[in-house]
Design a protein around this motif. Sequence first.
Motif, mmCIF file in Angstrom:
data_model
loop_
_atom_site.group_PDB
_atom_site.id
_atom_site.type_symbol
_atom_site.label_atom_id
_atom_site.label_comp_id
_atom_site.label_asym_id
_atom_site.label_seq_id
_atom_site.Cartn_x
_atom_site.Cartn_y
_atom_site.Cartn_z
ATOM 1 N N MET A 1 18.806 -6.172 11.917
ATOM 2 C CA MET A 1 19.960 -7.068 11.861
ATOM 3 C C MET A 1 19.690 -8.294 10.999
ATOM 4 O O MET A 1 20.534 -8.753 10.251
ATOM 5 C CB MET A 1 20.343 -7.506 13.274
ATOM 6 C CG MET A 1 21.518 -8.466 13.319
ATOM 7 S SD MET A 1 23.000 -7.817 12.543
ATOM 8 C CE MET A 1 23.516 -6.601 13.747
ATOM 9 N N LEU A 29 14.242 -8.875 12.489
ATOM 10 C CA LEU A 29 14.742 -8.647 13.837
ATOM 11 C C LEU A 29 15.603 -7.395 13.853
ATOM 12 O O LEU A 29 16.514 -7.252 13.027
ATOM 13 C CB LEU A 29 15.588 -9.835 14.320
ATOM 14 C CG LEU A 29 14.901 -11.179 14.545
ATOM 15 C CD1 LEU A 29 15.931 -12.213 14.995
ATOM 16 C CD2 LEU A 29 13.788 -11.070 15.572
ATOM 17 N N LYS A 30 15.312 -6.512 14.782
ATOM 18 C CA LYS A 30 16.147 -5.329 14.965
ATOM 19 C C LYS A 30 17.376 -5.714 15.786
ATOM 20 O O LYS A 30 17.383 -6.713 16.510
ATOM 21 C CB LYS A 30 15.364 -4.223 15.676
ATOM 22 C CG LYS A 30 14.106 -3.775 14.948
ATOM 23 C CD LYS A 30 13.409 -2.654 15.687
ATOM 24 C CE LYS A 30 12.810 -3.104 17.007
ATOM 25 N NZ LYS A 30 11.718 -4.077 16.835
ATOM 26 N N THR A 31 18.411 -4.906 15.713
ATOM 27 C CA THR A 31 19.605 -5.142 16.509
ATOM 28 C C THR A 31 19.250 -5.169 17.991
ATOM 29 O O THR A 31 18.583 -4.260 18.495
ATOM 30 C CB THR A 31 20.658 -4.045 16.254
ATOM 31 O OG1 THR A 31 21.018 -4.062 14.874
ATOM 32 C CG2 THR A 31 21.901 -4.276 17.105
ATOM 33 N N ASP A 33 17.280 -7.424 19.414
ATOM 34 C CA ASP A 33 16.072 -8.223 19.655
ATOM 35 C C ASP A 33 16.456 -9.602 20.188
ATOM 36 O O ASP A 33 17.411 -10.223 19.701
ATOM 37 C CB ASP A 33 15.271 -8.397 18.362
ATOM 38 C CG ASP A 33 14.222 -7.312 18.157
ATOM 39 O OD1 ASP A 33 14.003 -6.524 19.086
ATOM 40 O OD2 ASP A 33 13.626 -7.263 17.059
ATOM 41 N N ILE A 171 24.268 -12.517 14.970
ATOM 42 C CA ILE A 171 23.074 -13.159 15.512
ATOM 43 C C ILE A 171 23.471 -14.443 16.224
ATOM 44 O O ILE A 171 24.417 -15.122 15.824
ATOM 45 C CB ILE A 171 22.035 -13.452 14.399
ATOM 46 C CG1 ILE A 171 20.694 -13.866 15.004
ATOM 47 C CG2 ILE A 171 22.540 -14.493 13.418
ATOM 48 C CD1 ILE A 171 19.542 -13.867 14.023
ATOM 49 N N THR A 203 21.737 -9.836 19.071
ATOM 50 C CA THR A 203 20.466 -10.222 18.470
ATOM 51 C C THR A 203 20.356 -11.739 18.556
ATOM 52 O O THR A 203 21.275 -12.453 18.171
ATOM 53 C CB THR A 203 20.405 -9.762 17.001
ATOM 54 O OG1 THR A 203 20.686 -8.358 16.946
ATOM 55 C CG2 THR A 203 19.039 -10.032 16.396
ATOM 56 N N CYS A 204 19.232 -12.241 19.060
ATOM 57 C CA CYS A 204 19.147 -13.664 19.367
ATOM 58 C C CYS A 204 17.794 -14.254 18.998
ATOM 59 O O CYS A 204 16.744 -13.626 19.191
ATOM 60 C CB CYS A 204 19.402 -13.880 20.864
ATOM 61 S SG CYS A 204 19.296 -15.598 21.415
#
Length: 267
Positions: A1, A29-31, A33, A171, A203-204
């Motif tokens: 992401m 970052l992966k979706t 995460d 995100i 995703t954060c």
Amino acid sequence: MLKIINASKTFNPGTINEKKALVNLNLELKTGDFATIVGSNGAGKSTLFNAITGNFYVDKGHIILGGEDITFKKDYLRSKDIGHLFQDPLKGTAPNMTIEENMALAYLRASTSNHTLFNRISAKDKRRFREHLSLLNMGLEDRMKQPVGLLSGGQRQALTLLMATMVTPKILLLDEHTAALDPATAENVIELTKRIIKERNITCLMVTHNMNQALKLGNRTLMMHHGSIVLDIEGKKRENMTVNDLLNEFAKNAGQDLDNDRILLSK
């Protein structure tokens, strides 16, 4: 992401006030995460967030969000895809506007319509706002016509979180969003944060000064030092790690001990 490739940013280059805020920073970052970030003052945490939101452009490198290169995309265009909460509960809402009006602005801002400025909030939208507010368990659904300025800090931060995720962002950036709240209220906002992120698979990235939070929340922990990510842990290694282990890993990778008293006192 999210993919950041060799991002660097220097403020006041060539002057006595030169500051290398980001130095060849890489992050992927992966979706879904949920990564916490810890680091001393000046480590580059807020600078990283500002680079992602487009508050300034990086000097070199690339920022890719959801497969799109947004390195030179205007900040107001990025805001449709990025939710951002600050440490100060007064940021993120308009105090003289009602709860309903604040939610309407957030909803229209994140709308994918090409004619957002000409859209109007429907009765159906208002019912949706009320349903979202009821999830906070704060009674705000019965106060939609009241100005946001009448809310407590915790209520405003919870509302801001709701507004930032009402239309699921690509995100979510949380910059110590509970640091200014009392412990009980902060815990409530953290629980709400965890629930919304899990339910929406958001995703954060979350900056925190609390070492225990950094290890317990989400699925990854990042540590920054002098504009770079010096530690990135997840999986079994993270699950079995103590705060002292984390500090030792930081010292080994950064070449010095963490020197932030606020973080160390949170142990």
